[in-house]
Design a protein around this motif. Sequence first.
Motif, PDB file in Angstrom:
ATOM      1  N   LEU A  58      18.610   2.260 -60.181  1.00  0.00           N
ATOM      2  CA  LEU A  58      17.297   2.884 -60.049  1.00  0.00           C
ATOM      3  C   LEU A  58      16.790   2.737 -58.614  1.00  0.00           C
ATOM      4  CD1 LEU A  58      15.365   1.845 -63.283  1.00  0.00           C
ATOM      5  CD2 LEU A  58      15.780   4.183 -62.483  1.00  0.00           C
ATOM      6  N   LEU A  84      12.106   6.759 -66.563  1.00  0.00           N
ATOM      7  CA  LEU A  84      13.141   7.734 -66.927  1.00  0.00           C
ATOM      8  C   LEU A  84      12.604   8.674 -67.999  1.00  0.00           C
ATOM      9  CD1 LEU A  84      16.211   5.314 -67.163  1.00  0.00           C
ATOM     10  CD2 LEU A  84      15.754   6.970 -65.333  1.00  0.00           C
ATOM     11  N   TRP A  90      16.400  15.294 -64.139  1.00  0.00           N
ATOM     12  CA  TRP A  90      15.227  14.449 -63.838  1.00  0.00           C
ATOM     13  C   TRP A  90      15.281  13.931 -62.405  1.00  0.00           C
ATOM     14  CZ3 TRP A  90      15.363   9.164 -62.609  1.00  0.00           C
ATOM     15  CH2 TRP A  90      14.115   8.524 -62.542  1.00  0.00           C
ATOM     16  N   ALA A  91      16.463  13.447 -61.959  1.00  0.00           N
ATOM     17  CA  ALA A  91      16.589  12.930 -60.595  1.00  0.00           C
ATOM     18  C   ALA A  91      16.367  14.032 -59.566  1.00  0.00           C
ATOM     19  CB  ALA A  91      17.971  12.301 -60.422  1.00  0.00           C
ATOM     20  N   ARG A  92      16.872  15.232 -59.852  1.00  0.00           N
ATOM     21  CA  ARG A  92      16.665  16.358 -58.927  1.00  0.00           C
ATOM     22  C   ARG A  92      15.185  16.684 -58.807  1.00  0.00           C
ATOM     23  NH1 ARG A  92      17.957  21.912 -61.421  1.00  0.00           N
ATOM     24  NH2 ARG A  92      15.926  21.311 -62.322  1.00  0.00           N
ATOM     25  N   LYS A 129      12.705  14.789 -59.271  1.00  0.00           N
ATOM     26  CA  LYS A 129      12.001  13.705 -58.599  1.00  0.00           C
ATOM     27  C   LYS A 129      12.397  13.582 -57.133  1.00  0.00           C
ATOM     28  CE  LYS A 129       9.641  11.984 -62.106  1.00  0.00           C
ATOM     29  NZ  LYS A 129       8.169  11.928 -62.127  1.00  0.00           N
ATOM     30  N   ILE A 168      15.215  12.266 -55.989  1.00  0.00           N
ATOM     31  CA  ILE A 168      15.803  10.953 -55.738  1.00  0.00           C
ATOM     32  C   ILE A 168      17.316  10.987 -55.949  1.00  0.00           C
ATOM     33  CG2 ILE A 168      13.707   9.696 -56.377  1.00  0.00           C
ATOM     34  CD1 ILE A 168      14.926   9.198 -59.107  1.00  0.00           C
ATOM     35  N   GLU A 169      17.972   9.986 -55.368  1.00  0.00           N
ATOM     36  CA  GLU A 169      19.419   9.843 -55.518  1.00  0.00           C
ATOM     37  C   GLU A 169      19.710   8.643 -56.419  1.00  0.00           C
ATOM     38  OE1 GLU A 169      23.433   8.876 -52.856  1.00  0.00           O
ATOM     39  OE2 GLU A 169      21.463   9.113 -51.882  1.00  0.00           O
ATOM     40  N   LEU A 170      20.580   8.856 -57.382  1.00  0.00           N
ATOM     41  CA  LEU A 170      20.995   7.769 -58.265  1.00  0.00           C
ATOM     42  C   LEU A 170      22.266   7.150 -57.688  1.00  0.00           C
ATOM     43  CD1 LEU A 170      20.437   9.456 -61.762  1.00  0.00           C
ATOM     44  CD2 LEU A 170      18.895   7.914 -60.515  1.00  0.00           C
TER      45      LEU A 170
END
Length: 339
Positions: free
Chosen positions: A261, A270, A306-308, A310, A312-314
């Motif tokens: 995270l 999440l 969801w990551a896209r 936001k 952010i990179e997981l």
Amino acid sequence: MNFGDSSDSVIQVTGLRRRYGPAAGRTSKPGIPAGERSGRAGKQAKQGFEAVRGIDFSVVRGELFALLGTNGAGKTSTVELLEGLAAPTGGQVRVLGHDPYAERSKVRSRIGVMLQEGGFPSELTVAETVQMWAGCTSGARPVDEALGLVKLAGRRDVRVKQLSGGERRRLDLALALLGRPEVLFLDEPTTGLDTEARRDTWELVRELRDGGTTVVLTTHYLEEAEELADRLAIMHRGRIATSGRVADVVAAHPSQISFELPPGFMVGDLPPLAELGVTGHESGPGGTVRLRTQELQRAATGLLVWARDKGIELRGLDVRSASLEEAFLQIAKGLEDGE
């Protein structure tokens, strides 16, 4: 091939048991005082050990069946009964339609056996060893053919004592194949082999199976079973815990998604995990999260969307289907926890 059809079974096992040591309730010899006799009988019963506790399975012609389990699960004890090396304590085993122990002469020439450890005269050469064994084998292959199968032709004139551990295992396999067996028993066949030799052995075993040979394999290398087996059974403390096609055994256990995270985010940030088909999760050090799911594509897609969104990179993202090793470990852990 219908692996569930017992009408074409080459191996049939029903209620099979094997006990080492005295059975419960056995008394000591006549002439010993009653009190002492009772005490000794109790001690003997405790000393007995039931390694195989009433198992059932069948193996059809041309199938590769893997028997798996932790140390002490009863695999080798079971295979020794199939090979006719001992009589069952209870139940029944048939190989090629015969009792392999009571009717050994009708079975022995039709099977090949590779034990965990072979004993060879150390001063004989590789070729002399095969020739000696061929003299006891009906319809034996020529020596050079047998050595060629396991890639030992170039070591034919080397004394057995000069072979590496892996080369000795290949010699074991050559001897098991000498009689062109209909049924081949392989007990830990690739122990001591390097990666290339192990892959070569796998390819040879596949060729034998594809040619109609029925193979029973025991191995601690779960990758080996996953690569080779059509069906398998996992033993635990003398019983079969689960069995079936490899894909079905694996599919019964969840896939996993793990990632880190980003700073400032928590698991609660999440998307709703249940809506993604996630059945469980764990948090680890460094913000690592591990999700379990039976719907890998749905869960991975939802997480990445969801990551896209936001931005952010997981980091450390790892998406994988369950493997036989993971299924085996989960089964073993579940059995231990349930005891």
